[in-house]
Scaffold this motif. Structure first.
Motif, short mmCIF file in Angstrom:
data_model
loop_
_atom_site.label_atom_id
_atom_site.label_comp_id
_atom_site.label_asym_id
_atom_site.label_seq_id
_atom_site.Cartn_x
_atom_site.Cartn_y
_atom_site.Cartn_z
N ASP A 1 -10.41 2.01 1.83
CA ASP A 1 -11.13 1.88 3.05
C ASP A 1 -12.37 1.81 2.76
O ASP A 1 -13.14 2.22 3.95
N ASP A 2 -12.93 1.72 1.83
CA ASP A 2 -14.58 1.80 1.43
C ASP A 2 -14.82 0.40 1.46
O ASP A 2 -14.69 -0.50 0.53
N ASP A 3 -15.62 -0.32 2.29
CA ASP A 3 -16.02 -1.63 2.13
C ASP A 3 -17.20 -1.85 1.77
O ASP A 3 -18.25 -2.26 2.30
N SER A 4 -17.14 -1.73 0.22
CA SER A 4 -18.23 -1.90 -0.37
C SER A 4 -18.47 -3.30 -0.85
O SER A 4 -17.90 -3.97 -1.25
N LEU A 5 -19.81 -3.81 -0.43
CA LEU A 5 -20.11 -5.37 -0.56
C LEU A 5 -20.00 -5.70 -2.31
O LEU A 5 -19.62 -6.88 -2.92
N LYS B 1 -2.12 4.10 -4.53
CA LYS B 1 -1.91 3.07 -3.53
C LYS B 1 -3.25 3.04 -2.72
O LYS B 1 -3.48 2.32 -1.72
N ASP B 2 -3.93 4.21 -2.91
CA ASP B 2 -5.31 4.20 -2.14
C ASP B 2 -6.68 3.55 -2.85
O ASP B 2 -7.57 3.48 -2.18
N LEU B 3 -6.31 3.15 -3.97
CA LEU B 3 -7.36 2.55 -4.79
C LEU B 3 -7.17 0.81 -4.66
O LEU B 3 -6.35 0.35 -4.83
N LYS B 4 -8.52 0.29 -4.85
CA LYS B 4 -8.39 -1.13 -4.98
C LYS B 4 -8.04 -1.66 -6.23
O LYS B 4 -7.75 -3.13 -6.44
N TYR B 5 -7.70 -0.99 -7.28
CA TYR B 5 -7.26 -1.41 -8.65
C TYR B 5 -5.79 -2.15 -8.42
O TYR B 5 -5.49 -3.03 -9.21
N GLY C 1 -6.43 -7.94 -1.95
CA GLY C 1 -7.66 -7.32 -1.50
C GLY C 1 -8.48 -8.40 -0.52
O GLY C 1 -9.53 -8.34 -0.27
N GLY C 2 -7.80 -9.55 -0.14
CA GLY C 2 -8.13 -10.64 0.90
C GLY C 2 -8.10 -10.16 2.11
O GLY C 2 -7.74 -9.27 2.23
N GLN C 3 -8.46 -11.28 3.12
CA GLN C 3 -8.63 -10.97 4.49
C GLN C 3 -7.36 -12.16 5.15
O GLN C 3 -7.54 -11.95 6.34
N SER C 4 -6.67 -12.70 4.21
CA SER C 4 -5.32 -13.35 4.86
C SER C 4 -5.75 -14.28 5.82
O SER C 4 -5.23 -14.50 6.93
N ARG C 5 -6.84 -15.17 5.32
CA ARG C 5 -7.22 -16.23 6.39
C ARG C 5 -6.71 -17.48 5.99
O ARG C 5 -7.15 -18.47 7.00
#
Length: 677
Positions: free
Chosen positions: A481-485, A547-551, A632-636
């Motif tokens: 939930d951390d939207d780090s660029l 499950k909370d981490l982006k790894y 980790g994508g945006q499903s576009r």
């Protein structure tokens, strides 16, 4: 080969740039033929020749033990150990012919399983207690920290259950490179048994079909990564017993996973107390004498590959690991160091003359040819991989054609390409033409193992790709939930690098343990400088499982990437075609194995209506894309949409589809049958 002396000219047909060096190739092959005849005579094969382990070392007979050693310049040898209370006088060996020594110990109980032994060698007026050359196991004393040999003769022999297993030569290798000791999350040294129980199931679940084991041959200094071998026939006691290793390999085979050994025949540790250096009192028993016998960068000893006894020792070693432990082949370490008298140090291999000069070690080339011949005789399906940074022509061409006989070479330039690109170029300056050239340029008819980062990059002083991309942000911004660029960019580029590397970088693929989920930080083995800590000499699987981490995104991507490439045999396809290189907007389109790949490296621009050439008419569907939420994508990307080809007005009127391509994504399309949708 003797039946057709000109057969090895085929290497010149394969690579015409070798024509000016035909005399050099003839010189190599003459060395091969004459040395082979000198070693084997007219009728013997390498498999029958390479039996040193069956003669030397300790062997239990019906009525006692026989122990033999090769020490041509020694004056006396005495067997010592627990069995005689380390008395250096009671058990002298007798000298026989050809520099051999032996002793018979009556009674099968004269030496016991797991008892410790050494041999006192008297030479040039000095007495040294040494570890037997062919010992199968060494152990370290907890108090003195000294190493001794250990008799390994369990009452019941290990029962193998892998008789049906072998590598399918037509199946590309998906290699998981690993170090058993640091494969556990605990702050300590992992064992073979822990690896078998905890790590093998991970490797299987991730889709890898080959395991490459580092640091298996005995090495006294744990932090050497296993590359300073002391005892060539001994299993590393850091991780467990010989039977523990057999259980690991047997279990891997039952899972359908092949196991390769990281073989270090390029050099040996200089230590006298633990290793083979100066065993008979001379510096030239195994190695070149004087300066020539010392590696200037590694501080190790260099083998004399022109000496028949050394060839016998090393070839016997190769056969031993194949037969005793059921390894399925080898990754030969440090081949560049073997090939040249300058060890490849400080030399830029910019043209073919650098491979054919007075600095080229023909005796080493002959040894590597012999090694590959032997391996084929022992196990025709075994795999050999060369770690050669110089790019020696013919490395993966059959010996009978004039080559060195390896199956694969490591694409060592590819990890260097990615490091150089990330260090020196901003994202918007990446060259698509350079990526295409570097990833597809290979020597004709030679197979490569592609990989995006090496294990060396994981060590202190360097950085893995993910750590180089993300830096200190990994410590505080890997929550989903951390939207780090910075983290978003790192994940997107990491996925792109891995996917284009596996697609174009070789006919096989390799990943170093932990990099599949972007393991943070570096590897730092316990040493005085870090208070002998194991904190960084482990793998933190819990990061990937959280499950909370982006790894988890990177782990999911690696698994699905491997499975997609494997099940569609993309690595086995040889029909790669560049469809479009868009240098201005940083996109690269290609076709391989019946699939169309579109890589969008643009750091900021998505293209909702990008004209993608497909080279043929038809209907297409996206079958893989890196923009899925699980990655980790945006499903576009609509995975169900059918794309119909048309004439592309802005792409030279080529045939293709118009598609949405988000920035920093890869899309894979497949032509579909009109009756299937």
């Amino acid at each position: 080969m003797e039946d057709n002396k000109n057969e090895h000219i085929k290497i010149i047909d394969i690579d015409p740039y070798l024509k000016p060096y035909e005399s050099d190739i003839n010189l190599r092959m003459n060395s091969y033929s004459s040395s082979k005849k000198r070693l084997l005579g007219c009728n013997q094969d390498f498999k029958s020749f390479a039996n040193g382990e069956l003669y030397y070392g300790f062997h239990l007979m019906k009525n006692g033990w026989i122990y033999r050693e090769w020490a041509p310049k020694a004056d006396a040898l005495y067997l010592i150990g627990d069995f005689n209370y380390w008395d250096p006088h009671t058990h002298p060996l007798q000298k026989t012919e050809n520099g051999n020594w032996e002793i018979f110990l009556p009674g099968v109980q004269s030496l016991k399983h797991m008892s410790r032994v050494k041999v006192r060698v008297v030479a040039k007026g000095k007495s040294r207690d040494r570890i037997p050359l062919y010992i199968k196991r060494t152990v370290q004393d907890h108090d003195t920290h000294d190493f001794a040999g250990q008799i390994w003769q369990p009452e019941h022999a290990f029962i193998w259950q892998d008789s049906d297993f072998h590598i399918e030569s037509t199946n590309p290798l998906f290699i998981y490179e690993t170090h058993v000791g640091m494969a556990q999350e605990k702050e300590g040294i992992g064992t073979f048994n822990e690896f078998t129980e905890n790590i093998l199931p991970r490797i299987k679940a991730d889709g890898y079909n080959t395991l490459q084991l580092m640091a298996i041959m005995q090495h006294p200094y744990y932090a050497s990564f296993g590359y300073q071998v002391s005892n060539f026939y001994a299993v590393s006691s850091w991780f467990g017993t010989p039977d523990d290793l057999k259980k690991l390999i047997n279990t891997a085979h039952q899972m359908g996973i092949a196991v390769l050994l990281d073989l270090v025949h390029s050099h040996s540790i200089k230590n006298i107390a633990e290793g083979i250096n100066e065993f008979d009192g001379t510096d030239y028993q195994f190695f070149h004498t004087g300066v020539k016998g010392n590696h200037p960068a590694w501080g190790t000893k260099l083998f004399n590959y022109g000496k028949p006894e050394v060839i016998h020792f090393l070839l016997s070693n190769i056969k031993f690991w194949l037969e005793e432990y059921h390894f399925d082949g080898y990754r030969f370490d440090g081949v560049s160091s073997m090939l040249y008298h300058h060890q490849g140090l400080g030399v830029a291999f910019t043209d073919y003359s650098k491979y054919f000069s007075m600095e080229t070690d023909i005796e080493a080339i002959t040894y590597l040819q012999f090694a590959n011949d032997l391996i084929r005789e022992v196990n025709p399906t075994a795999v050999t991989i060369a770690e050669d940074m110089s790019g020696m022509p013919g490395m993966c061409i059959p010996v009978s054609f004039g080559g060195l006989g390896f199956d694969y070479r490591l694409s060592m330039g590819v990890p260097d390409l990615w490091v150089k690109t990330l260090k020196e170029l901003p994202d918007e300056k990446w060259s698509m033409n350079q990526l295409w050239y570097e990833l597809t340029s290979r020597r004709p008819m030679e197979k490569n193992i592609g990989y995006s980062e090496s294990h060396d990059q994981a060590l202190v002083g360097d950085k893995t790709l993910m750590f180089r991309l993300a830096g200190k942000e990994m410590y505080s911004h890997m929550l989903k939930d951390d939207d780090s660029l910075i983290i978003n960019r790192a994940i997107e580029i990491d996925k792109l690098i891995k996917f284009i590397t596996i697609t174009l970088g070789g006919e096989g693929y390799l990943n170093f343990m932990g990099n599949e989920f972007g393991h943070p930080e570096w590897i730092d083995f316990p040493r005085e400088g870090n208070n002998w800590s194991y904190k960084y000499a482990r793998r933190q699987w819990s990061l990937m499982e959280n499950k909370d981490l982006k790894y988890e995104y990177l782990s999911n991507f690696d698994r699905e990437m491997i499975n997609f490439i494997k099940y569609n045999n993309v690595l086995g396809a040889s029909d790669v075609q560049n469809l479009w290189t868009d240098e201005k907007f940083k996109l690269l389109a290609l076709k391989k194995g019946g699939f169309v790949f579109l890589f969008n490296f643009n750091p900021s621009c998505s293209f909702p209506k990008y004209e993608l050439p497909t080279s043929e008419n038809g209907d297409y569907k996206v079958v893989f894309n890196s923009d899925e939420v699980m990655f980790g994508g945006q499903s576009r990307i609509d995975m169900n949409y059918i794309y119909h080809t048309k004439v592309l007005r802005h792409k030279d009127n080529k045939t293709g589809v118009i598609i949405n391509t988000p920035s920093r994504t890869v899309l894979v399309l497949k032509k579909i049958d009109n009756n299937t949708h």
